[in-house]
Scaffold this motif. Structure first.
Motif, PDB file in Angstrom:
ATOM      1  N   UNK A  25     -14.296   0.751   8.927  1.00 29.54           N
ATOM      2  CA  UNK A  25     -13.843   2.207   9.317  1.00 29.54           C
ATOM      3  C   UNK A  25     -12.412   1.950   9.411  1.00 29.54           C
ATOM      4  N   UNK A  26     -11.737   0.988   9.876  1.00 31.16           N
ATOM      5  CA  UNK A  26     -10.141   0.847  10.093  1.00 31.16           C
ATOM      6  C   UNK A  26      -9.525   0.883   8.717  1.00 31.16           C
ATOM      7  N   UNK A  27     -10.003   0.053   7.925  1.00 30.62           N
ATOM      8  CA  UNK A  27      -9.526   0.245   6.468  1.00 30.62           C
ATOM      9  C   UNK A  27      -9.528   1.378   5.624  1.00 30.62           C
ATOM     10  N   UNK A  28     -10.945   1.875   5.754  1.00 30.95           N
ATOM     11  CA  UNK A  28     -11.247   3.388   5.269  1.00 30.95           C
ATOM     12  C   UNK A  28     -10.214   4.264   5.906  1.00 30.95           C
ATOM     13  N   UNK A  29      -9.891   4.274   6.980  1.00 31.14           N
ATOM     14  CA  UNK A  29      -8.842   5.175   7.705  1.00 31.14           C
ATOM     15  C   UNK A  29      -7.551   4.835   6.927  1.00 31.14           C
ATOM     16  N   UNK A  30      -7.148   3.726   6.570  1.00 28.50           N
ATOM     17  CA  UNK A  30      -5.841   3.562   5.847  1.00 28.50           C
ATOM     18  C   UNK A  30      -5.872   4.086   4.414  1.00 28.50           C
ATOM     19  N   UNK A  31      -7.249   3.741   3.901  1.00 29.31           N
ATOM     20  CA  UNK A  31      -7.308   4.218   2.580  1.00 29.31           C
ATOM     21  C   UNK A  31      -7.474   5.612   2.357  1.00 29.31           C
ATOM     22  N   UNK A  32      -7.686   6.511   3.398  1.00 34.76           N
ATOM     23  CA  UNK A  32      -7.685   8.223   3.248  1.00 34.76           C
ATOM     24  C   UNK A  32      -6.262   8.343   3.399  1.00 34.76           C
ATOM     25  N   UNK A  33      -5.184   7.692   3.584  1.00 34.10           N
ATOM     26  CA  UNK A  33      -3.989   8.226   3.806  1.00 34.10           C
ATOM     27  C   UNK A  33      -3.372   8.897   2.736  1.00 34.10           C
ATOM     28  N   UNK A  34      -3.653   8.581   1.344  1.00 34.74           N
ATOM     29  CA  UNK A  34      -3.259   9.645   0.383  1.00 34.74           C
ATOM     30  C   UNK A  34      -4.028  11.037   0.557  1.00 34.74           C
ATOM     31  N   UNK A  35      -5.286  10.904   0.875  1.00 39.07           N
ATOM     32  CA  UNK A  35      -5.938  11.934   0.856  1.00 39.07           C
ATOM     33  C   UNK A  35      -5.493  13.209   1.899  1.00 39.07           C
ATOM     34  N   UNK A  36      -4.877  12.376   3.051  1.00 35.75           N
ATOM     35  CA  UNK A  36      -4.447  13.089   4.204  1.00 35.75           C
ATOM     36  C   UNK A  36      -2.953  13.734   3.784  1.00 35.75           C
ATOM     37  N   UNK A  37      -2.328  13.172   3.080  1.00 34.88           N
ATOM     38  CA  UNK A  37      -0.863  13.332   2.998  1.00 34.88           C
ATOM     39  C   UNK A  37      -0.546  14.325   1.726  1.00 34.88           C
ATOM     40  N   UNK A  38      -1.480  13.971   0.625  1.00 31.20           N
ATOM     41  CA  UNK A  38      -1.200  14.585  -0.574  1.00 31.20           C
ATOM     42  C   UNK A  38      -0.947  16.082  -0.843  1.00 31.20           C
ATOM     43  N   UNK A  39      -1.870  16.826  -0.365  1.00 30.58           N
ATOM     44  CA  UNK A  39      -1.382  18.256  -0.288  1.00 30.58           C
ATOM     45  C   UNK A  39      -0.115  18.794   0.359  1.00 30.58           C
ATOM     46  N   UNK A  40       0.115  18.186   1.702  1.00 30.10           N
ATOM     47  CA  UNK A  40       1.112  18.398   2.544  1.00 30.10           C
ATOM     48  C   UNK A  40       2.388  17.868   1.849  1.00 30.10           C
ATOM     49  N   UNK A  41       2.506  16.726   1.300  1.00 30.26           N
ATOM     50  CA  UNK A  41       3.702  16.188   0.627  1.00 30.26           C
ATOM     51  C   UNK A  41       4.015  17.186  -0.500  1.00 30.26           C
ATOM     52  N   UNK A  42       3.042  17.322  -1.369  1.00 27.71           N
ATOM     53  CA  UNK A  42       3.249  18.151  -2.339  1.00 27.71           C
ATOM     54  C   UNK A  42       3.783  19.629  -2.264  1.00 27.71           C
ATOM     55  N   UNK A  43       3.403  20.168  -1.171  1.00 27.91           N
ATOM     56  CA  UNK A  43       3.793  21.480  -0.557  1.00 27.91           C
ATOM     57  C   UNK A  43       5.318  21.293  -0.273  1.00 27.91           C
ATOM     58  N   UNK A  44       5.642  20.258   0.435  1.00 29.21           N
ATOM     59  CA  UNK A  44       7.176  19.928   1.076  1.00 29.21           C
ATOM     60  C   UNK A  44       7.959  19.928  -0.444  1.00 29.21           C
ATOM     61  N   UNK A  45       7.348  19.284  -1.519  1.00 28.09           N
ATOM     62  CA  UNK A  45       8.231  19.022  -2.582  1.00 28.09           C
ATOM     63  C   UNK A  45       8.456  20.188  -3.414  1.00 28.09           C
ATOM     64  N   UNK A  46       7.371  21.146  -3.502  1.00 26.20           N
ATOM     65  CA  UNK A  46       7.601  22.298  -4.317  1.00 26.20           C
ATOM     66  C   UNK A  46       8.647  23.362  -3.301  1.00 26.20           C
TER      67      UNK A  46
END
Length: 592
Positions: A25-46
């Motif tokens: 579960x700990x490594x899965x939490x780290x693995x999900x980092x792109x899923x957590x940040x993808x939309x937010x970072x793209x929104x800021x980039x745009x």
């Protein structure tokens, strides 16, 4: 989702490896980092970069997303390593239980070895291992990926999260509601396949009898009925795929439609273009793939896991009730008879009755026998008199219908296999030798024996020439390349080395020449402990201190001289054994 046995077995396997699951579960939490940040970072980039005319700022936001993707990719490798630490021990436990169940069935009264059943179960066990791993991956993937996407949507705008979550929950509800029916249809499909296989195998095995009896039409109709049943079950199972597609449409595609339809309204309420794009990214790269993987994984592999594990649990029911690892097994003891002093007998049989079936004639009836500590007993009798059955009863391989068996004062009934192995060693006529080093075969019952001890055993039993011919203790042994006598000699050395005080030789030297047989039996007679020999030569009987004659009537015990006077059966056997050899074509058919 399944009957309690499957839930309990799965839950127990996961609870036993809580630490490994926590790491997963700990490594899965780290693995999900792109899923957590993808939309937010793209929104800021745009919004703060490209639309605002700040190219470098937009690229910086996208660079941060690239770093998150690299971190998630590194964590993915760690998740698979943690997955193996959870799945492989579960698979090993199933494998051990399948083998125990097969051995139990092969050694029970009336049982027989069934390698095909073991092959089927081990194949099913591999299915359980693979589908269990798949279930863990898709379930944790959905929880972390979908959870991260929903958190990202909340960070963008709560209203967007609500618009995406509503159809996602509806799609999940449709799938979960149909899941029990999917399990039932998958179970029916597996059962239909098993029945078809059994019906076809029976028809093929008995094709000559079928032709002789003129039953071709009936047998063909039965197999055809099984084929039709399996085809119907498979068509029903295929129709269930439509429900999975419906749930994917509602939970995966409908959120995109809703967001695209509501985009003008969201922009009017102040949502930026980057936020709308980020929300679409969260749905299309987070929620939708996670739901698709979950539905396809549970709807496919999950159903196979449930039904296949049910089959293993049904075939080997002791999986749910086995003794926990590390528990202490105590040797069952019985109260010695009143007035007894000194050591308990090596073997004490009282009132033993055994038959192969409820209506069969008893092989042994109200039979009693005492073998004193240090005694050497030979059991003789015609074929079918019950000699091997008595050996199996003494060794605790089969339970009697009545009576008791004690070894050194310990009750055989209810004793664990590990306890019995410390009390006795049984060497059957068909010796077991496995592929591997000769030394490993000899150490099978005494792993701590050093090379010097092995050499002493080889010399004592006259097996040194065989060891030298094979290439020494480190030589690789292939059972198929050994003769029956060579396998018996290796098994005899193994038993001689065993620490068990009682040795039972069930025609274990029948493939040896008389001189080598004498060497082996003399070595066992000098070995500390007690010896019971199921004899097939007069020489084996004469070497014993006492003899027991089984002839289907009243058993008779005594010395060789006593039995020559008291037992007509023994005199007949001795006459057959002593009869000079004749050419094979003129020799009458006899059993000894």
């Amino acid at each position: 989702m399944s009957r309690p046995g499957v839930r309990q077995a799965t839950w127990r396997a996961m609870r036993a490896r809580r630490r490994e699951l926590a790491r997963l579960c700990g490594w899965s939490l780290v693995e999900s980092l792109p899923a957590l940040l993808s939309g937010y970072l793209v929104a800021r980039a745009v919004d703060e970069g490209f639309l605002a005319g700040h190219l470098l700022a937009g690229l910086a936001w996208l660079g941060a997303l690239a770093v998150a993707v690299l971190v998630g990719a590194a964590a993915t490798g760690r998740t698979y390593r943690c997955l193996g630490a959870v799945v492989e021990p579960f698979r090993d436990e199933l494998a051990a239980q399948v083998v125990r169940g097969a051995l139990r069935d092969a050694t029970r009264a009336g049982g027989h070895p069934d390698s095909a059943a073991v092959a089927r179960l081990t194949h099913q066990m591999e299915i359980v291992r693979d589908t269990f791993a798949g279930l863990l991956m898709v379930t944790r993937g959905f929880l972390f990926s979908a959870g991260a996407a929903l958190l990202g949507l909340l960070a963008l705008a709560p209203v967007v999260a609500a618009l995406a979550a509503a159809p996602l929950a509806a799609g999940l509800a449709v799938f979960l509601a149909a899941l029990p029916a999917m399990v039932a249809h998958q179970r029916a499909y597996v059962r239909a396949g098993e029945q078809l296989g059994q019906s076809a195998a029976t028809a093929l095995a008995g094709h000559r009898d079928v032709l002789a009896c003129g039953a071709q039409a009936r047998v063909t109709a039965d197999v055809e009925r099984r084929v039709s049943a399996q085809a119907a079950a498979e068509r029903t199972l295929a129709r269930m795929a439509a429900i999975r597609s419906l749930s994917l449409g509602i939970g995966g595609w409908l959120p995109l439609v809703v967001l695209l339809s509501a985009a003008p309204w969201l922009v009017e309420r102040g949502l930026t273009a980057g936020a709308v794009l980020g929300a679409l990214i969260y749905v299309s790269t987070g929620l939708q793939p996670a739901l698709h993987t979950l539905v396809q994984g549970i709807g496919g592999g999950g159903l196979r896991y449930v039904v296949t594990l049910e089959n293993i649990l049904r075939t080997c029911p002791m999986i749910d009730g086995r003794r926990p690892s590390g528990s202490v097994t105590r040797t069952p003891r019985s109260r010695p008879p009143a007035g007894r002093t000194g050591p308990a007998p090596a073997v004490e049989v009282r009132g033993l009755t055994f038959r192969y079936g409820p209506r069969a004639r008893p092989v042994l009836e109200n039979f009693s026998l005492t073998v004193a500590d240090g005694d050497h007993l030979a059991v003789v009798g015609p074929s079918g008199a019950g000699k091997s059955t008595l050996a199996a009863l003494m060794a605790g391989l089969v339970p009697p219908q009545a009576g008791t068996v004690h070894l050194a004062g310990a009750a055989v009934a209810g004793a664990e296999p590990a306890v019995l192995s410390r009390m006795r060693v049984l060497v059957p006529q068909e010796a077991y030798v496995f592929t591997g080093r000769l030394a490993d075969n000899l150490r099978y019952l005494r792993p701590d024996a050093d090379d010097r001890t092995l050499a002493t055993a080889l010399d004592a039993l006259g097996a040194r020439p065989l060891a030298d011919r094979l290439g020494g203790l480190d030589a690789q042994v292939t059972p198929a390349l050994l003769s029956g006598g060579e396998r018996q000699l290796i098994a005899a050395v193994r038993a001689w080395l065993a620490p068990a005080p009682l040795v039972i030789l069930d025609e274990a030297t029948c493939h040896l020449d008389p001189a080598l047989e004498a060497t082996v039996e003399d070595a066992f007679a000098r070995r500390p402990g007690s010896l019971v020999v199921i004899a097939h030569r007069i020489s084996s009987a004469i070497r014993a201190r006492r003899l027991l004659v089984l002839d289907g009537d009243e058993p008779v015990a005594g010395t060789h001289e006593q039995l020559l006077e008291r037992s007509a059966t023994y005199r007949l056997l001795v006459g057959c054994w002593d009869e000079p050899a004749v050419p094979p074509r003129a020799a009458p058919a006899r059993r000894g």
